[in-house]
Design an enzyme around this catalytic site. Sequence first.
Site, mmCIF file in Angstrom:
data_model
loop_
_atom_site.group_PDB
_atom_site.id
_atom_site.type_symbol
_atom_site.label_atom_id
_atom_site.label_comp_id
_atom_site.label_asym_id
_atom_site.label_seq_id
_atom_site.Cartn_x
_atom_site.Cartn_y
_atom_site.Cartn_z
ATOM 1 N N TYR A 164 0.840 -1.208 0.000
ATOM 2 C CA TYR A 164 0.000 0.000 0.000
ATOM 3 C C TYR A 164 0.872 1.254 0.000
ATOM 4 O O TYR A 164 0.647 2.189 -0.778
ATOM 5 C CB TYR A 164 -0.918 -0.017 1.222
ATOM 6 C CG TYR A 164 -1.622 1.285 1.488
ATOM 7 C CD1 TYR A 164 -2.748 1.654 0.760
ATOM 8 C CD2 TYR A 164 -1.169 2.163 2.486
ATOM 9 C CE1 TYR A 164 -3.401 2.855 1.000
ATOM 10 C CE2 TYR A 164 -1.814 3.356 2.728
ATOM 11 C CZ TYR A 164 -2.924 3.695 1.988
ATOM 12 O OH TYR A 164 -3.566 4.897 2.234
ATOM 13 N N LYS A 168 1.414 4.567 -2.699
ATOM 14 C CA LYS A 168 1.370 5.985 -2.319
ATOM 15 C C LYS A 168 2.687 6.698 -2.658
ATOM 16 O O LYS A 168 2.676 7.891 -2.987
ATOM 17 C CB LYS A 168 1.038 6.124 -0.832
ATOM 18 C CG LYS A 168 -0.357 5.599 -0.465
ATOM 19 C CD LYS A 168 -1.455 6.295 -1.256
ATOM 20 C CE LYS A 168 -2.835 5.815 -0.851
ATOM 21 N NZ LYS A 168 -3.915 6.545 -1.555
#
Length: 258
Positions: A164, A168
């Site tokens: 994740y 980002k």
Amino acid sequence: MERWQGRVALVTGASAGIGAELCRILVQHGMLVVGCARSVDKIKSIADEDALKTSPGKLIAIKCDLTKESDILSLFDEIRQKVGRLDVCINNAGLSYDAPLLTGTTEQFRNMLDVNVMALCICSQQAVKLMQEKGIDDGQIIHISSIGGHAIPQIGGWMGAHFYCGTKFMIRALTEGLRKEIKALKSHIRVASVSPGLVETSFFDNYLKDNTSFKPEDLFKNQPLQSKDVADTVVYILSAPQHVEVHDVILCPYNSLI
């Protein structure tokens, strides 16, 4: 925010959390907001809230599965047909699994890439295209990113967030790349991102559903950010004068460990 009154904003992931709060605050500032998500009935419920019914703006709900390019292209065609223009695109949708790099599944990784990265790129591309079609030279693209795009969590129990965070970190590069490409066109469309720390939303219900070491309520013992804090930051970006371009706002709880 006066110059945005009557103008059109798209908010992805609009059915809950930060996305829902973005819809509320922009409608209250007089914008026509297109909210998209798979759970379109939840967006319709937000539009029916008393506070929004008496607000100067309006919320329109459109169903869209952001993992499907065809759905995204249909979304922008529907925006053309229903409202005829787009002035602001807020790429808010995002998801995460507790999926360590060594044990996470290919499906989990691909879903995070599809929503967090690919959908953001396609929506940004289509938003700029629509702005150019309508001669809008002062539009705004805003990515709702994460503090996880600036630092990998060091506290225990967050091994599953590494992929994740990788998505980002990509958003940081994509934000700067998009800004450079738009400036090369001599356009005044601005690009910004917001990188929040821990926000108290249902995001963590999905992340922690198979994790027995944490519960969502355990994360929020120290006062976390609220969705409104992020929405207020978006309003700050939109309120900046024309000679100012906000690049990235890092927003963390006061007691943040990152």
